[in-house]
Design an enzyme around this catalytic site. Sequence first.
Site, PDB file in Angstrom:
ATOM      1  N   CYS A 162       3.552   8.635   0.732  1.00 45.89           N
ATOM      2  CA  CYS A 162       3.939   7.733   2.060  1.00 45.89           C
ATOM      3  C   CYS A 162       4.173   6.285   1.261  1.00 45.89           C
ATOM      4  O   CYS A 162       3.050   5.836   0.807  1.00 45.89           O
ATOM      5  CB  CYS A 162       3.007   7.593   3.129  1.00 45.89           C
ATOM      6  SG  CYS A 162       3.174   6.548   4.303  1.00 45.89           S
ATOM      7  N   GLU A 186       0.772  -1.148  -0.017  1.00 46.99           N
ATOM      8  CA  GLU A 186       0.075   0.139   0.070  1.00 46.99           C
ATOM      9  C   GLU A 186       0.733   1.192   0.281  1.00 46.99           C
ATOM     10  O   GLU A 186       1.852   1.242   0.532  1.00 46.99           O
ATOM     11  CB  GLU A 186      -0.792  -0.107   1.164  1.00 46.99           C
ATOM     12  CG  GLU A 186      -1.855  -1.177   1.259  1.00 46.99           C
ATOM     13  CD  GLU A 186      -3.020  -1.072   2.231  1.00 46.99           C
ATOM     14  OE1 GLU A 186      -3.833  -2.026   2.085  1.00 46.99           O
ATOM     15  OE2 GLU A 186      -2.496  -0.691   3.379  1.00 46.99           O
ATOM     16  N   CYS A 190       5.816  -4.527  16.176  1.00 45.71           N
ATOM     17  CA  CYS A 190       5.614  -3.287  17.081  1.00 45.71           C
ATOM     18  C   CYS A 190       3.981  -3.371  17.387  1.00 45.71           C
ATOM     19  O   CYS A 190       3.167  -3.637  16.621  1.00 45.71           O
ATOM     20  CB  CYS A 190       5.485  -1.969  16.388  1.00 45.71           C
ATOM     21  SG  CYS A 190       7.416  -1.575  15.805  1.00 45.71           S
ATOM     22  N   CYS A 249      -1.173   6.431   9.323  1.00 48.86           N
ATOM     23  CA  CYS A 249       0.124   5.679  10.031  1.00 48.86           C
ATOM     24  C   CYS A 249      -0.317   4.536  10.873  1.00 48.86           C
ATOM     25  O   CYS A 249      -1.114   4.583  11.794  1.00 48.86           O
ATOM     26  CB  CYS A 249       1.051   6.432  11.278  1.00 48.86           C
ATOM     27  SG  CYS A 249       1.692   8.059  10.525  1.00 48.86           S
ATOM     28  N   CYS A 265       1.137  -1.580  15.546  1.00 53.15           N
ATOM     29  CA  CYS A 265       1.112  -1.108  14.311  1.00 53.15           C
ATOM     30  C   CYS A 265       0.128  -2.319  13.514  1.00 53.15           C
ATOM     31  O   CYS A 265       0.721  -3.589  13.682  1.00 53.15           O
ATOM     32  CB  CYS A 265       2.683  -1.169  13.758  1.00 53.15           C
ATOM     33  SG  CYS A 265       2.525  -0.873  11.898  1.00 53.15           S
ATOM     34  N   CYS A 311       6.057  -6.849   7.356  1.00 56.35           N
ATOM     35  CA  CYS A 311       7.036  -6.399   8.153  1.00 56.35           C
ATOM     36  C   CYS A 311       7.705  -7.571   8.906  1.00 56.35           C
ATOM     37  O   CYS A 311       6.911  -8.249   9.599  1.00 56.35           O
ATOM     38  CB  CYS A 311       6.654  -5.014   8.953  1.00 56.35           C
ATOM     39  SG  CYS A 311       7.771  -4.089   9.598  1.00 56.35           S
TER      40      CYS A 311
HETATM   41  N1  SAH Z   1       9.293   0.637  10.013  1.00 53.71           N
HETATM   42  C1  SAH Z   1       9.374   2.172  10.024  1.00 53.71           C
HETATM   43  C2  SAH Z   1       8.298   2.861   9.077  1.00 53.71           C
HETATM   44  C3  SAH Z   1       6.952   2.507   9.199  1.00 53.71           C
HETATM   45  S1  SAH Z   1       5.797   2.808  10.466  1.00 53.71           S
HETATM   46  C4  SAH Z   1       9.260   2.793  11.360  1.00 53.71           C
HETATM   47  O1  SAH Z   1       9.321   2.068  12.227  1.00 53.71           O
HETATM   48  O2  SAH Z   1       9.351   3.833  11.203  1.00 53.71           O
HETATM   49  C5  SAH Z   1       5.552   4.376  10.147  1.00 53.71           C
HETATM   50  C6  SAH Z   1       5.109   5.216  11.455  1.00 53.71           C
HETATM   51  O3  SAH Z   1       3.727   4.959  11.826  1.00 53.71           O
HETATM   52  C7  SAH Z   1       6.001   4.858  12.468  1.00 53.71           C
HETATM   53  O4  SAH Z   1       6.339   6.225  13.189  1.00 53.71           O
HETATM   54  C8  SAH Z   1       5.099   4.188  13.309  1.00 53.71           C
HETATM   55  O5  SAH Z   1       5.784   4.000  14.999  1.00 53.71           O
HETATM   56  C9  SAH Z   1       3.864   4.739  13.261  1.00 53.71           C
HETATM   57  N2  SAH Z   1       2.857   3.877  13.648  1.00 53.71           N
HETATM   58  C10 SAH Z   1       2.570   2.554  13.784  1.00 53.71           C
HETATM   59  N3  SAH Z   1       1.381   2.024  14.191  1.00 53.71           N
HETATM   60  C11 SAH Z   1       0.675   3.432  14.172  1.00 53.71           C
HETATM   61  C12 SAH Z   1      -0.573   3.679  14.812  1.00 53.71           C
HETATM   62  N4  SAH Z   1      -1.397   2.493  14.956  1.00 53.71           N
HETATM   63  N5  SAH Z   1      -0.995   4.974  14.962  1.00 53.71           N
HETATM   64  C13 SAH Z   1      -0.148   5.996  14.707  1.00 53.71           C
HETATM   65  N6  SAH Z   1       1.268   5.638  14.289  1.00 53.71           N
HETATM   66  C14 SAH Z   1       1.629   4.463  14.243  1.00 53.71           C
END
Ligand code: SAH
Length: 349
Positions: free
Chosen positions: A107, A94, A118, A339, A121, A114
Amino acid sequence: MSESQQDIRKLTLEQLQDYFTSNGQAPFRAKQVYEWLWKKSAKDFDDMTNLSLSVREKLKADFIIKQMEVDTMQRSTDGTIKNALQLHDGLRVESVLIPTKKRITACISSQVGCSLDCHFCATARLKKMRNLDPDEIYDQVVTIHEQSMEYHHRPLTNIVYMGMGEPLLNYHNVLASIEKITSPKGLGMSPKRITLSTVGLAKMIRKLADDTVKFNLAVSLHSAIDRTRSEIMPINLKNPIADLQASLEYWYKLTKRRVTFEYVIWKGINDDEEHLSALVKLCKRVPTKVNLIQYNSIDDPRFEQASAEKVDMYVQGLTDSRIVAKVRRSRGQDIDAACGQLANKSVVN
Ligand code: SAH
């Protein structure tokens, strides 16, 4: 595609020159083809109108230009566009177009799925299938630029590597894609308009600094306390904050560019003075700005956006310590484009 046909975008300019020379053609043809591929984003050999018909036919016989297709496109009421893109092998990623008054940001994803875990996420729920190739990353940018012209009547201005995947675990291809996007032989975009977002792999951040990259770096911090960070981001167990901090000090020493910390404040997890002061302490060691991102729910009862008062407490605390802090409004939530919400919901991989 026949067995003998190669993906032409896997070839370097030098390899293209060799190809033309060994076929009795002038090597400058290679430069023309390279520009069609990477500067003008040609999708078909027939678009390469400054090549003779016979050269184009020969290219068609020997090569293909692998393409991705927009499988589904969703448009949010706020102008955000989310694409599910189908890759040549049927997998999907996406990417999102985010419009503001001043900017149009793409973006983009760096991996299918992945490998990190986390907990907050949505992408973490998909297992990592594979890395994206440089051309697959580049094509996301081109697709979003085209949509930007069509739906917003202005060009793409910024790129963030914040879609699916961890860009520093696909280091080589991500840097190769940035080269194609920024080089004068490619799209010619300024690296200052590109931000790579990482979970914060210390070793790889040092490598970025050693490789004297010119783009911006963002780190998904979310907590400056190991106990909390390890709980929500298991990668922190192997890659603790002290190592991350040292790598960021190294990055700043070599690049003189401020890092952005991305930080979500969750109720009962990091919304207290202890977490705020740990963040302030870290920001004093490493010149940074802090983006306080709104949490986008992924339907996990452990995570809930902190109250407006707690967000204000952070803004106040950071500002009092002269740290630049911005609260980032979420975009495209109605189409799961915000995000952390990229999870191929509409499709099954
Ligand atoms: N792997 C990379 C890029 C992908 S995540 C990274 O970790 O930076 C992109 C951003 O979205 C990151 O800052 C992540 O922490 C944030 N993110 C992930 N899940 C989220 C959520 N449910 N709400 C808000 N931000 C989130």
